[in-house]
Structure formats: structure tokens, C-alpha cells
Design an enzyme around this catalytic site. Sequence first.
Site, mmCIF file in Angstrom:
data_model
loop_
_atom_site.group_PDB
_atom_site.id
_atom_site.type_symbol
_atom_site.label_atom_id
_atom_site.label_comp_id
_atom_site.label_asym_id
_atom_site.label_seq_id
_atom_site.Cartn_x
_atom_site.Cartn_y
_atom_site.Cartn_z
ATOM 1 C CG ASP A 483 -0.226 -0.072 2.538
ATOM 2 O OD1 ASP A 483 0.874 -0.648 2.592
ATOM 3 O OD2 ASP A 483 -0.758 0.457 3.535
ATOM 4 N NE ARG A 487 0.340 3.866 6.566
ATOM 5 C CZ ARG A 487 -0.654 4.451 5.907
ATOM 6 N NH1 ARG A 487 -0.700 5.767 5.785
ATOM 7 N NH2 ARG A 487 -1.605 3.726 5.360
ATOM 8 C CG ASP A 488 3.845 1.755 11.689
ATOM 9 O OD1 ASP A 488 3.184 2.514 10.948
ATOM 10 O OD2 ASP A 488 3.559 1.566 12.882
ATOM 11 C CD GLU A 489 -1.022 0.222 6.634
ATOM 12 O OE1 GLU A 489 -0.967 1.305 7.214
ATOM 13 O OE2 GLU A 489 -2.080 -0.272 6.213
ATOM 14 C CG ASP A 496 -4.582 -0.665 -1.269
ATOM 15 O OD1 ASP A 496 -5.563 -1.173 -0.706
ATOM 16 O OD2 ASP A 496 -3.941 0.272 -0.767
ATOM 17 C CD1 TRP A 548 -8.495 -4.331 1.508
ATOM 18 C CD2 TRP A 548 -10.426 -3.349 0.923
ATOM 19 N NE1 TRP A 548 -8.325 -2.970 1.559
ATOM 20 C CE2 TRP A 548 -9.479 -2.343 1.217
ATOM 21 C CE3 TRP A 548 -11.700 -2.963 0.530
ATOM 22 C CZ2 TRP A 548 -9.773 -0.990 1.112
ATOM 23 C CZ3 TRP A 548 -12.005 -1.615 0.437
ATOM 24 C CH2 TRP A 548 -11.046 -0.647 0.729
ATOM 25 C CD GLU A 753 -3.220 6.350 3.213
ATOM 26 O OE1 GLU A 753 -2.350 7.052 3.788
ATOM 27 O OE2 GLU A 753 -3.658 5.290 3.678
ATOM 28 C CG HIS A 774 -1.483 4.647 -0.290
ATOM 29 N ND1 HIS A 774 -0.588 4.719 0.743
ATOM 30 C CD2 HIS A 774 -2.473 3.802 0.118
ATOM 31 C CE1 HIS A 774 -1.027 3.950 1.736
ATOM 32 N NE2 HIS A 774 -2.165 3.364 1.370
HETATM 33 C C1 BGC Z 1 -3.967 1.056 3.857
HETATM 34 C C2 BGC Z 1 -4.810 0.940 2.621
HETATM 35 C C3 BGC Z 1 -5.812 -0.136 2.855
HETATM 36 C C4 BGC Z 1 -6.665 0.368 3.964
HETATM 37 C C5 BGC Z 1 -7.836 -0.475 4.272
HETATM 38 C C6 BGC Z 1 -4.824 1.456 4.996
HETATM 39 O O1 BGC Z 1 -4.116 1.512 6.163
HETATM 40 O O2 BGC Z 1 -2.917 1.926 3.678
HETATM 41 O O3 BGC Z 1 -4.101 0.902 1.500
HETATM 42 O O4 BGC Z 1 -6.506 -0.530 1.732
HETATM 43 O O5 BGC Z 1 -5.907 0.594 5.134
HETATM 44 O O6 BGC Z 1 -8.476 0.020 5.339
#
Ligand code: BGC
Length: 919
Positions: A483, A487-489, A496, A548, A753, A774
Site C-alpha cells: 500500500d 510508514r509502519d505498514e 489496492d 478487498w 493516499e 499510495h
Molecule cells: C492502507 C490501505 C488499505 C486500507 C484499508 C490502509 O491503512 O494503507 O491501502 O486498503 O488501510 O483500510
Amino acid sequence: MNDLLADTTLRPYGLQAEQREEPLGIDEPRPRLSWKLACDRRGSAQSAYRLTAAERAEDLNKPARLLWDTGRRDSDQTSLVEWDGPELRSGTRYHWRVEVWDEAGSAAGAAQSWFETGLLHARDWAAVWVGRDPLRLPPVDPPQDDHEDPLGSVVYLRRDFTVDSVPVRARLYATARGVYEPRLNGARVGDHELAPGWTEYHRRIQYQTYDVTDLVRHGANCLGAVVADGWWSGYVGFDARRPAHHYGDHTAFLAQLVLEFADGSRRVLTTDATWTEGPGAIQSADLLMGQHVDARRDMPGWDEPGGTSEAFCPVAVQDTTLGPLVAEPDQPVRVVKELPAVDIHQRGSQRFIVDFGQNLVGRVRLTVRNATRGHRVLLRHAEILADGELYLDNLRRARATDVYTAAGDGIEVFEPQFTFHGFRYVEIDNYPGEPSPADITARVLHSDTPWTGEFECSDPVVNQLQSNITWGQRGNFVAVPTDCPQRDERLGWLADAQIFAPTASRNADVSAFFARWMRDVVDGQDEDGAFRDVAPVVSLRREGAPAWGDGGVIIPWHLWRTYGDRRVLERSYDAMKAWVAHIRRHNPDLRWRHRTGNSYGDWLQVDVTTPRDVLSTAYFAHSAHIVAQAAQILGHDSDAATHQTLYDAIRAAFIESYVGDDGTVQGGTQTAYLLALAFGLLPERLVPAAVEHLAADIEKRNHRLTTGFVGVALLCPVLCEHGRADLAYALLHQQDFPSWAYSIRHGATTIWERWDGWTDHAGFQSATMNSFNHYSLGSVGDWLFGRVAGIDQTPSSVAYRELLLRPTPDDRITWARATQETVRGTVACGWSITDGRITVNATVPPGSTAVLEIPTPEPDSVRESDAPAAGRPGVLGVVPNAAGVTLRLTSGRYTVSAIAPGAEANQPVITAPSLQETR
Ligand code: BGC
């Protein structure tokens, strides 16, 4: 060989095995071979092919030495032809050749390539997993404050060996629980970054194959590796590293070096208890946190023969079972580009902020001069500045900080290799002296999917949008489709990915990349049939949300349509079906309301709320419909019928519950209409009314969108499809918030994003979720190629066999063009308007046909290369229609012109000057 052929000879090029050129170390027992075709002659097509294979390239010409010979096969298939020769052997290079015959049955061009197998059987492996004894050393990088966990240590592993003669061929098969860099005799092996990549490690770990023939020396040698936490045991997603290790506590390494000598003998060297390990210059490395190198602890020569030191001690054998090893099936992450610093700004004593002019993903290479021993330089990364300083809040827990402790050796170069950051700016703190641009370089990395598409038009803002889209793709195709990179993700979110996949596959060949990731998506499915929100599954273990989880159905179907990849469809099919069955089981009245997981609706929509049940039920219908079509392709006829019936029933339920007699869709949002129109969920008679409601909503908002991640992908395509290209263009050119151009006006070099990541009226959005890189809102890229330039395929076409070329001019731009390297060959379409005439250039690859729509008020004005189109070679038909003229074309290049839309209809027809006149 091809160079000698005339351009009018049909010739194969771009040969691939398993969707990659010359792949080293594949493990598919029946790899699929593909080639593209080129030919300047109109109507060219392949009528037959012959494939041959041999173990040596020179044997391809010797019938007696061929391993495989299909003979001449009458077929127009050019891609993904399955190997049906003898069973493949491990570690073997197979040279192969394709010859083709053209549409007249005449022998045409030929080309050759190779693929090489990896270790095909578990019995081929003798290696065991080795690493540091967990009890031996404490972590070296202490927490920086009470809330932070320590970072794991980096392990250096080595083993000396000698050979009596130089091998004629040497291969290294290697992988890690962690991320690793292999070393041989002091040199880095290969150019992989962050190997072995990220997969659902419990189910599959990829090994890499390296050709190390040139690195092995006569006499003493040393094989080594550096291993860091990576996804295996480092920070991943938004969970704390400890105690939430996703895969394991300790890193480990596994390798097998296979040497083959001229006399036919072989020697195999593997990781085992004879290896030693020790610490080195890298003190810690983490994907999210950054890397710390202490050059004082560098041990030059540690990876050279005899270079061991007392700091090294025997490894611990961590595991004698191999685990789920597979060969790497797609392009690795590589450093693919370097960007120079465009501005260096001093912000304090020894503190500088460097601007690379582009939000990017990778790392910085920094040269440090004349630092004293022990001097520490810090590099912090950020996407954006606030008041001239780094804006770091949106990184959340990611420290994104690299640290270099100098050895005091004069000129020192620092470049971290086991981390990556999303940044445009880097702050260099405590730099000794003043850095010059030559001292600072950004190194851009991503999964090295080959670039295949280009789009350009007369409007620089739209070109910047296309650039932002491709940079978003670069930065977020790092081992998995993520995504965001900063960041911490950095997770593989399914929505996406499904929303952006059509755009991604315009820009690059993402066939192998997505097919590989689909295995993780399928592996992540739970027993009830629920796909998850993310793959590999970390942080989020619940059922995937509507749009999703549906990514698990949509992506394999997209790969089939775009690349003709039947295997990915076959391998995903049961999981696709199980997902639809799962939704149905929990929603017997066919409105998707019951969920055990999340529901994000039209994520990050603006000012409106699309009702979740409308969105969910629309996606339920869409997935059921795709499964019906996939079932038909795969020959599961009864499944096809059941799912078609299911789709019809969900559609009826949708109409009953959410569609009014006046064509309104519940919620009345743009996304509600877009879903209903795009997924065919309205009675035919209500379609015009629904289009009007959609258009009225856009108009009443002065041409502003309200769509979030889910709706935005459908916005311009649906408007165009229903005769409202004017509105699609109005949105494309909207300068005010919310719009693509708004972010560009505010300096965006990637897709944000959120539409309101930063606004004039409110400044930054909440830092808890505000990435500036994003790709989801960049899903409009598919439409730039598909309608603005005009490259698409008919609804029933697969892999661009029947092109649908629909250039769509608009007052606000004067020309647009796109080219796309498809599996069949090059496709191009572009248009320009001058002096009241539209000129369209189109390229149709051999074996494809095209429907080309020329928008013109004056059907009689259509000219093909300056002469009437009808009757020209390659033009199969000319049919006037309401919007202009439809031409049916065979392969070839075409230039077609006509009076432009909006131009005076009675403008004189320009006819080609006769030969006499031009003399
Ligand atoms: C992500 C998104 C994701 C979404 C869903 C976010 O934190 O960055 O790309 O689809 O959460 O809630």
C-alpha cells in the site's frame, strides 16, 4: 539472425520462459514458452510454429541432438506454450528455439533463448539451515527509548573451501530466513536486493539461483553471506516486533554451491556445521527502522579465503528440514535507477536537508570525507517538508533512520542494503564538512518488472499524473504489491492491488509478479473460504472486506484477460469459488450484509458515504460473475451455470433492494452509480437514467469527484463508456480539491493516499494515516491508456487478440498517444488534431485484429494514409455509426484521418495529392 530479415518477414522476439527472459533456476516441471511477433506487413499472422530444445545452443541445429521437437504445429498460439518434452533435470540449462510460419504458410523468422532449471526435488538439497546460536550474543542495537524494542543483530557467515581446478560451471542456490546478501571471495554475488523476497513464509520460501562461474577461483575460496531480520523476524506491518514475531525469532541461512568441472565431475558444498559466523560492520538492520553501520567494526577480508578472525565461531545448525522451498518465480527486487540530489539546504551546524525532486523508494548512498574515527552521521528520511523541516509524523513507528559510524579512513562510502525508505528528502545530521551533490545519491529499488507502456499527451499536468502513477508503482512493487513504502505498514492490501492491477499492467509486465503474489493470496485464505485483507497475512487475520477479499477473484481473472495466463486461473480457481461460496453461505438472501471481518466501504471517499451494503452486494455479484466466466474458460460447465445463475440472482436482489424505478441507486453517490453501471447491475431501461443521475451529481459539484479507492477506478471509464467523456475530461482537468491535479499543483510527484493529504484549507490530514505514496487513486492510469490514447481490447478478447482502439479527443488536449508491449507484440494508438482534422496512428501486432473507432462528424472524410479507407489493404471494413466511423483492421501500422469532432462539418475533404502533382 533476425537482423538479416526484412521487416516484412514475420519474426519472433522477446522470448520468455515462465514469463521471464532467460530465467535462471525455475522449478516449474512444465515451463511455458512465449514469444512476441513483429512484422511491418499488413495482415501478417502466425499460422504455425515449431519449438526445439537442446542442452547446448549449437545442438539446436542438429536434429539428432534435439531433446524436444514439436515439429511444425499448425497454431496461432504465441504465448505460454507448455513444455511437453522429456522430464526436466535439475540444474540444467535448456536452449530453445522457435520457428514460425506466416499466414501464407511460408517459413518466416526464428529466434532462440534459454531457461535453466533450479533444484527440482527435495533430494537435490543437502544443505541445512545455519545461523547464530541464539544464546551466543545479545542484540547489539539497544532500544533508543522505553517504548522501542531492540533490533535484531546482523549475522555474517562464512566457509573456506579449495578447488583443484576452475569449474566450467558454478551455481549457488541460496535463501534465508531473513534477508541476505551472498558473498564469494570478497565480492557480492548477483544483484538481488532484499532476497529472498516476502512470501507466506510458513508455506513457501523462495530460493535464488546465481551463476557464480566467474567468481570461483583455482585454489582457496570463501563463500559467505550477511543475513538480517527482514520480514522474517523484523518489524512488519503495524505490529510490534516483539512478541509478535510473524515467522521466527532468529535468522538463518541455507545455501548449496554446485561446481561442475571439465572432466564431468561435480562438487557440492552446502551450509552445515562447518560454517562459522560472527559480527561485522552492520550493527542492526530493519526494513522499517533503518540500518546502522559501524565502520570501525568492519573486518576487511572476512569474506576472502582465510579471512576468518577470532570473532567468528561455529554456527548453530538451526534446522535440518528444508521447509517449503520454491524457486523464485518472478523478477527480484533490484536497484534500477539512481537520482542525484537536486538541492542541498543547510539547516544548522552540520545539518543538511537534501531534496531529490522526486518521492521515491530506496536508500541513499553517502560519501563521508575525513571524519574522525567514531563520528556518527544520521540520515532521516521523509516524503515531505513542513516549515522547511522533515515531516516525520506520518511514518508512525517507522524510524526510517540510517546511522553511519565512521572508521576515520579518509573517504568512506555508506549505503545500507537491508532496509528501504519512502522519501523525497533526506536529512543528513552531523555531516563532517559540507556535502556536495556528488556525495549524495538516491538509489531507487523495486521488483524489476520490465516497463512495457508509455503514455503521453499535450497536457503537462496529465503527463505529470502519468509520471506520479509510475513512480507510485515503482515504489510500491517491492517484493509484494504494497500500500505504501514509508510508514509502519507496507502490506499487500488486496483492494489496492486489484484496483491498480489494470494500470500496473499497462506500465509494466507484471504477469510473473502478480501470479507469484496470488499464491500468497490463496495461501492466506481461511478454512471458511475467506480471503484476507492482506497477503502475506500479518497484522490482520479477519475475513477480507468487500472489494478487498474480492481481489482474490479479480486479479487472476485480470491476469487471464491481459496475459492469457490460464495456469494462474487454474491454480486460483478453487479459492475463487470458495470465496464466493463463503459470502453466499453467510448471506443467504444475497445481500452481502453479514461480515466477520472489516468493511471499509468506498475507502477515503470525500464528503459522502456510499452505503456499505450497496458496495458489498455489487462486489458479491461481480465476483460471482467472474467465477462464472472463469469456470467456462476452464471447462467447468456446471460451475459456470451455477455461478451465472447466482450472479443473476444477486443482480435481481440488488435491483430489488437498492435500485429505484427512476434509475436512482441507494445512497445516490457517484460510487453507487459507478458500481451498478460497471458491474451490469441495472435493468437496461434504467441505464440512461442512472447515467444522468451520476452526471448530475458531478455537475452539481462543479465537476468534482467524491469517490474513494473503490469508486475512483470506475469513474472515468464508466463516464466514457456511457457517452460522457466530457465529464471524464472535466474531472481529469479539475484543478481544485479534490482532484488529481490539486495534488500536482501542490507538488505531488507520486499519488497520494488521500485526496486531502494536504489542503489549503486544513493543512495536513491526520498523521495517523497519511501517505504521499499510495497507488490506489492512480488507478485512472488504465483509462489514460484505454480511452484517452485509446488502447483496449474487446470484452471477449484475451491477451489483446482483438483490439478495441478508441481514441477519445477532447477540447482540452490536442494530442495523446500510448504504446504498450503486449504478449502478442507492440500495440500503439495515438491521435492529434490539427486544422480541424483528427489523425490517428495505430499499430496492430501480427495475429491481432482491431476495431478502430474514428470520432468524426463526417464519415465520408475518413482517409487511410491519404486515400479513402475502404478498399485499402488491411482494412477489412468501414462502418459509419453515430459517433463517427468504425474500421476493422488486420495487423499492421495505420494512419487514418478525418474531420475532427467539433470541426466544421462541411470542411472540404483533403484528398491525397496525385503523384503528378507532387513532382
Ligand atoms: C492502507 C490501505 C488499505 C486500507 C484499508 C490502509 O491503512 O494503507 O491501502 O486498503 O488501510 O483500510
